[in-house]
Every structure is written in C-alpha cells, then in structure tokens.
Design an enzyme around this catalytic site. Structure first.
Site, PDB file in Angstrom:
ATOM      1  N   GLN A 110       0.805  -0.973   0.069  1.00  9.44           N
ATOM      2  CA  GLN A 110      -0.055  -0.054   0.001  1.00  9.44           C
ATOM      3  C   GLN A 110       0.761   1.334   0.078  1.00  9.44           C
ATOM      4  OE1 GLN A 110      -3.614  -0.816   0.545  1.00  9.44           O
ATOM      5  NE2 GLN A 110      -4.034   0.991  -0.301  1.00  9.44           N
ATOM      6  N   LYS A 125      -2.653  -1.038   6.754  1.00 10.35           N
ATOM      7  CA  LYS A 125      -3.743  -1.983   6.388  1.00 10.35           C
ATOM      8  C   LYS A 125      -4.321  -2.562   7.472  1.00 10.35           C
ATOM      9  CE  LYS A 125      -5.690  -4.106   2.884  1.00 10.35           C
ATOM     10  NZ  LYS A 125      -6.361  -3.736   1.445  1.00 10.35           N
ATOM     11  N   GLY A 164     -12.587  -0.007   2.878  1.00 10.67           N
ATOM     12  CA  GLY A 164     -13.016  -1.597   2.658  1.00 10.67           C
ATOM     13  C   GLY A 164     -11.993  -2.242   2.093  1.00 10.67           C
ATOM     14  N   ASP A 165     -12.253  -3.451   2.242  1.00  8.80           N
ATOM     15  CA  ASP A 165     -11.303  -4.673   1.394  1.00  8.80           C
ATOM     16  C   ASP A 165     -12.142  -5.841   1.157  1.00  8.80           C
ATOM     17  OD1 ASP A 165      -8.466  -5.280   0.369  1.00  8.80           O
ATOM     18  OD2 ASP A 165      -8.758  -6.824   1.639  1.00  8.80           O
ATOM     19  N   THR A 208     -12.368   1.132  -7.884  1.00  9.86           N
ATOM     20  CA  THR A 208     -11.199   0.016  -8.158  1.00  9.86           C
ATOM     21  C   THR A 208     -11.330  -0.636  -9.559  1.00  9.86           C
ATOM     22  OG1 THR A 208     -11.143  -0.007  -5.723  1.00  9.86           O
ATOM     23  CG2 THR A 208      -9.735  -1.871  -6.924  1.00  9.86           C
ATOM     24  N   ASN A 239     -16.860  -6.562  -4.790  1.00 13.68           N
ATOM     25  CA  ASN A 239     -16.725  -5.059  -5.381  1.00 13.68           C
ATOM     26  C   ASN A 239     -15.693  -5.093  -6.716  1.00 13.68           C
ATOM     27  OD1 ASN A 239     -15.015  -2.326  -4.902  1.00 13.68           O
ATOM     28  ND2 ASN A 239     -17.207  -2.094  -4.684  1.00 13.68           N
ATOM     29  N   SER A 376     -10.589   6.971  -2.625  1.00 14.51           N
ATOM     30  CA  SER A 376     -10.663   7.300  -1.062  1.00 14.51           C
ATOM     31  C   SER A 376      -9.919   8.788  -0.753  1.00 14.51           C
ATOM     32  CB  SER A 376     -10.174   6.091  -0.433  1.00 14.51           C
ATOM     33  OG  SER A 376     -10.981   5.050  -0.186  1.00 14.51           O
TER      34      SER A 376
HETATM   35  P1  NDP Z   1     -14.958  -8.586  -2.110  1.00 15.27           P
HETATM   36  O1  NDP Z   1     -14.989  -9.055  -0.698  1.00 15.27           O
HETATM   37  O2  NDP Z   1     -16.090  -7.726  -2.623  1.00 15.27           O
HETATM   38  O3  NDP Z   1     -14.777  -9.680  -2.955  1.00 15.27           O
HETATM   39  C1  NDP Z   1     -13.728 -10.595  -2.963  1.00 15.27           C
HETATM   40  C2  NDP Z   1     -14.013 -11.908  -3.923  1.00 15.27           C
HETATM   41  O4  NDP Z   1     -12.840 -12.545  -3.893  1.00 15.27           O
HETATM   42  C3  NDP Z   1     -15.338 -12.547  -3.596  1.00 15.27           C
HETATM   43  O5  NDP Z   1     -16.081 -13.199  -4.788  1.00 15.27           O
HETATM   44  C4  NDP Z   1     -14.435 -13.707  -2.864  1.00 15.27           C
HETATM   45  O6  NDP Z   1     -15.573 -14.910  -2.865  1.00 15.27           O
HETATM   46  C5  NDP Z   1     -13.485 -13.998  -3.592  1.00 15.27           C
HETATM   47  N1  NDP Z   1     -12.454 -14.480  -2.772  1.00 15.27           N
HETATM   48  C6  NDP Z   1     -12.101 -14.145  -1.487  1.00 15.27           C
HETATM   49  N2  NDP Z   1     -11.060 -14.958  -1.173  1.00 15.27           N
HETATM   50  C7  NDP Z   1     -10.746 -15.712  -1.858  1.00 15.27           C
HETATM   51  C8  NDP Z   1      -9.988 -16.926  -1.886  1.00 15.27           C
HETATM   52  N3  NDP Z   1      -9.296 -17.176  -0.877  1.00 15.27           N
HETATM   53  N4  NDP Z   1      -9.956 -17.842  -3.062  1.00 15.27           N
HETATM   54  C9  NDP Z   1     -11.133 -17.628  -4.019  1.00 15.27           C
HETATM   55  N5  NDP Z   1     -11.870 -16.356  -3.896  1.00 15.27           N
HETATM   56  C10 NDP Z   1     -11.788 -15.558  -2.839  1.00 15.27           C
HETATM   57  O7  NDP Z   1     -13.614  -8.024  -2.056  1.00 15.27           O
HETATM   58  P2  NDP Z   1     -13.034  -6.947  -3.098  1.00 15.27           P
HETATM   59  O8  NDP Z   1     -13.657  -7.112  -4.507  1.00 15.27           O
HETATM   60  O9  NDP Z   1     -13.055  -5.538  -2.475  1.00 15.27           O
HETATM   61  O10 NDP Z   1     -11.449  -7.227  -3.249  1.00 15.27           O
HETATM   62  C11 NDP Z   1     -10.867  -8.138  -3.957  1.00 15.27           C
HETATM   63  C12 NDP Z   1      -9.538  -7.916  -4.215  1.00 15.27           C
HETATM   64  O11 NDP Z   1      -9.078  -6.640  -4.742  1.00 15.27           O
HETATM   65  C13 NDP Z   1      -8.567  -8.196  -2.916  1.00 15.27           C
HETATM   66  O12 NDP Z   1      -7.331  -8.828  -3.400  1.00 15.27           O
HETATM   67  C14 NDP Z   1      -8.537  -6.910  -2.463  1.00 15.27           C
HETATM   68  O13 NDP Z   1      -7.271  -6.489  -1.528  1.00 15.27           O
HETATM   69  C15 NDP Z   1      -8.289  -5.918  -3.819  1.00 15.27           C
HETATM   70  N6  NDP Z   1      -8.655  -4.683  -3.644  1.00 15.27           N
HETATM   71  C16 NDP Z   1      -9.738  -3.994  -3.217  1.00 15.27           C
HETATM   72  C17 NDP Z   1     -10.013  -2.800  -3.337  1.00 15.27           C
HETATM   73  C18 NDP Z   1     -11.204  -2.106  -2.980  1.00 15.27           C
HETATM   74  O14 NDP Z   1     -11.575  -0.797  -3.144  1.00 15.27           O
HETATM   75  N7  NDP Z   1     -12.287  -2.992  -2.505  1.00 15.27           N
HETATM   76  C19 NDP Z   1      -8.771  -1.911  -3.517  1.00 15.27           C
HETATM   77  C20 NDP Z   1      -7.693  -2.428  -4.389  1.00 15.27           C
HETATM   78  C21 NDP Z   1      -7.640  -3.721  -4.257  1.00 15.27           C
HETATM   79  P3  NDP Z   1     -16.334 -15.504  -1.622  1.00 15.27           P
HETATM   80  O15 NDP Z   1     -17.608 -14.394  -1.846  1.00 15.27           O
HETATM   81  O16 NDP Z   1     -16.767 -16.731  -1.713  1.00 15.27           O
HETATM   82  O17 NDP Z   1     -15.283 -15.067  -0.534  1.00 15.27           O
END
Ligand code: NDP
Length: 445
Positions: A110, A125, A164-165, A208, A239, A376
C-alpha cells in the site's frame, strides 16, 4: 540481488513464518536494486532497512456475541506501515485467512501504491480473521462495533483513515463508522467508502474496478490494442470484479467468467452483469446461482480452472496468489496478451516471471488497482472541504489519475532501462517519492 540482499535476509530473520510478507518485500527489493546503485546516499541513510519495518503494529482482541448468545473471540490488526507522505491509508480485510503476514504484505504494498497515485497518503492495512460468511446482520454489526471499540483510538482523519477490502463493504463501513462517531463524538472523515448521505463519495464503489480498466486501456493503447471486441476473463465476484466487468463491457469487451471461493462460471455469451449484481449485491448469494437463469453458462467447482478459459485479457480480481506458474503458462498458451491485477498480489512470483518472459502487457496490482485508494483520497478531500463532487467529476479525476499512474510507472521503467516492465516501474516510481521524504526527515523517522 547484490546491494539489497542483506535487507531481505534481515526481513526473513526478523519476521519468521510470514511468507506473504516476504514475497511482497522480495518483489519490491528486486526492482529497487538499480535505485540502490543510483542513490548510495539512501543506502547509507538506511532508507531500505527502515521502509521494510512498519512504523507501528497493533494487534487486539475482538470479542462479540452471536445470535445464539455464544461468545466468540477474533483477532484484530492494524499495521501502520508508513506515514512519510500522508496519513496511513488502506483497507480492512475480514476473512478467515487474515493473519499478521497477510496484513503486513498488504500494508507494505500500500505504501508504494498510494505514493503512485500522486496524492498525499501513507500506507497501512488492517482487518481480522473474522469470517463474515453466513453471519446475520446482527452478528456482523456486533463484530464491527467491537472491532471499532479498540481501533478508534489508533485512527483519525489526519492520522490513519481505513477503508473497505475483502469482506468489508458499505454495510460494515456503516457499522464501524457509527461506532467510531459514538466513541469519539466527532463526525470526521475517518473511514472511506462511507454512505452517500454521511460523507461518502460518488464513484467510490466503482473506483477500483473502473480504475483497473482505465489503467489497462492505457497500457493496451500504448501497444496499439483496445478492449473493443476483446474477450476478457475476470475472477472474483465482489466489489472489484463486478465493477471491472461493468467498465470492460462499456469499453466494448466481452467478459466471459466470474468466480467466488467455491467455483467459477463461464458464460460464452458474455456475463449478464445486472444478474450478477442481483445475486451478489442484493441477495448476498453464491455465483453458481447464475446458471439457474442463464442456461448457456456453465458452473465449475473450484477456482483454479478459471484460467483455462481462453481469453485475450485476464483480470484477476479475487485474492492473493490465485494465479500460479501453470495457470500463467496456460493463459499465455491460449493467446492471452494482457493481464491486469485487480486483486492484491494475485500472481505468484513464478507467474509474474511467465508474463515478463512472454512479454505480455502486465499491469501489476500496485499500479492497476490504485483507483480505489485514489478515490478514497478524493473522498477525504471532499470531507475536508465539506463539499461533494458529482459522479462525473470524481470519475473523470479517477480516469486522469489512472492515466498518470501508467505514465509514472512506464517512465520509471524506461528511465531504468526496461521500458515494458511496469512492475519495476511502479515499484521504483512509488518508492522514490517516499524515500525522498524519509531522507529529508532525518534518521529518527
Ligand atoms: P470482496 O469481498 O467484495 O470480493 C472478494 C471476491 O473474491 C469474492 O468473490 C470472494 O469469494 C473472492 N475470494 C475471496 N477470497 C478468496 C479466496 N481465498 N479464494 C478464491 N476466491 C476468493 O472484495 P473486493 O472485491 O473488495 O477485493 C478483491 C481483491 O481486490 C482483494 O485482493 C483486495 O485486496 C483487492 N482490492 C480491493 C480494493 C477495493 O477498493 N475494494 C482496492 C484495491 C484492491 P467469496 O464470496 O466466496 O468469499
């Protein structure tokens, strides 16, 4: 590595059993070797030794009561990695896989991502090993309130501004902010991703995913390519994945896959994003429910097979290390010519090696997914001004920020003699700004 090997060795010795953190540090230090050659004064001032050590790490107990009256104890984390160029900024992850190593890798990355945005934000984080899956609204609320009851004393609008994350969306930010406000008696911009009626920014939810597409669009254009008519494979259905899909479709691409941690869907007709939003955002259901209303689509249990679906552009948007060497080789073999990381560190080091040796257009997470944190920071600016920009205003600032990030990463890559290596360019450009500040602050910082 020559000059920075000792720094890495010290990280491994000092932080045993933290493989994700080691992986993230190694990738950055390898890119910074030529910077250490060019800036002996930074080596001498211990900038590299200092930047791999968090400024502060807080680990705390989070106890809460479930609907049946049973007491649960989770572990909470906030790693405040670097405040050299602004308040600590970075999300809160709620997932059973969360531990200190995961939070430190994310906090370390980050620092450079936030610096690359060109905005005044440091790196941090946090999160917890709490599993939100299957929990009722009341259980989520009680967990979030308990989590914030400890966290609130460590954060503040000019100190540390979490977001969020994975597992932390609008609902969780609402419960946390409500508790923060109650405890601090202040309505300040201490979290981002807030609701629109209480300080949130338009376009933050989309940022994102949209930002990933703006970045990759720029990277494709530089090589004479476009999203128009391209087949795109996306993982995740949270997201980032949902809004990456939406923007890819707006740019004329056909998105054919999405997944969750149970399995993936393949829709050769192109994903129906409104149906996915209903399943994931409204009903909080599972991605396999998609095939009930889309008979041409197929669902496969397990996640790794998703990268065997042929595509022009791959956008991993789920989690860390979701693409290994074999998956990367399969993508290249099937004709994939570009890969942009929506998730943080979704590719193993061996997979990254495959992208670089096959010269595919590679947008590393630090640069490609920085749109969320950049927006953000725009939310923080609006909070400070007590003013709100329109969706179009925020979206156009986001787009310009992503274009600027691409330019910074590609210029640094060119300056250091490897013009197509955006991972090296992003690490160097992000690092140089922070290192300059650290050097000017003197050694005690
Ligand atoms: P969400 O919780 O909204 O979605 C995560 C998605 O990934 C879900 O579909 C989830 O499935 C799946 N997932 C999570 N863990 C695993 C795993 N171990 N194996 C397979 N699938 C998995 O999170 P975000 O969309 O916010 O985040 C997704 C990625 O993007 C992360 O790496 C996050 O750090 C990164 N990110 C997010 C930002 C943001 O603004 N939100 C900014 C920058 C990066 P299930 O529902 O089954 O858990």
């Amino acid at each position: 590595m020559k000059k920075l090997q000792a720094v890495y060795d010290q990280v491994v010795t000092r932080n045993p059993n933290e493989p994700e953190f080691h992986q993230a540090v190694l990738e950055v230090l390898e890119s910074l070797e030529p910077v250490a050659e060019k800036h002996p004064e930074w080596l001498e001032a211990g900038i590299f030794d200092r930047i791999v050590e968090p400024e502060r790490q807080v680990i705390f107990r989070v106890s809460w009561v479930d609907d049946a009256g049973k007491v649960h104890v989770n572990r909470g984390f906030r790693v405040q990695f670097s405040s050299a160029i602004g308040p600590y900024k970075g999300g809160l992850r709620l997932h059973p896989s969360v531990n200190l190593s995961v939070i430190k890798f994310l906090g370390f990355e980050q620092i450079f991502k936030n610096s690359l945005t060109g905005l005044p934000i440091g790196g941090g984080k946090g999160g917890s090993d709490f599993n939100p899956r299957g929990k009722s609204d009341g259980e989520i609320m009680r967990f979030c309130q308990s989590f914030m009851t400890e966290l609130y004393r460590h954060i503040g609008p000019d100190t540390d501004v979490p977001a969020g994350d994975i597992g932390t969306g609008a609902r969780e930010i609402g419960y946390m902010y409500g508790q923060y406000k109650r405890l601090s008696n202040a309505h300040t911009g201490v979290l981002t991703g807030k609701g629109l009626t209480w300080g949130g920014s338009l376009a933050r939810t989309e940022a994102t995913g949209y930002g990933l597409l703006y970045f990759m669009d720029e990277a494709l254009k530089a090589k004479g390519k476009t999203f128009e008519g391209a087949t795109v494979s996306i993982s995740g259905s949270g997201n980032v994945a949902i809004f990456a899909t939406e923007k890819a479709q707006q740019l004329g691409a056909k998105v054919v896959t999405l997944s969750d941690s149970d399995g993936y869907i393949h829709d050769p007709d192109g994903i129906d994003i409104e149906a996915v939003k209903q399943i994931k955002l409204v009903k909080r259901g599972r991605i396999k429910e998609y095939i009930d209303s889309h008979p041409n689509a197929a669902y496969t249990e397990g996640c790794s097979g998703i990268w065997s679906v042929p595509c022009d552009v791959a956008l991993p948007c789920a989690t860390q290390n979701e693409i290994d060497k074999a998956s990367a080789e399969l993508l290249v073999k099937n004709g994939c010519y570009a890969l942009g990381e929506g998730a943080n560190m979704p590719s193993t080091p061996e997979a990254v090696h495959v992208y670089l040796t096959n010269k595919i257009i590679y947008g590393p997470a630090k640069a490609a997914n920085a749109g969320g944190v950049a927006t953000s920071a725009l939310e923080m600016s609006q909070n400070s001004m007590r003013y709100s920009w329109t969706f179009e205003e925020v979206d156009s600032k986001l787009k310009q920020i992503m274009i600027d990030i691409y330019d910074r990463a590609s210029s640094a890559a060119a300056e250091y003699g490897d013009p197509d290596n955006l991972v090296m360019g992003a690490n160097i450009a992000g690092f140089e700004k922070v290192a300059t500040a650290m050097h000017q602050f003197g050694i005690a910082y």
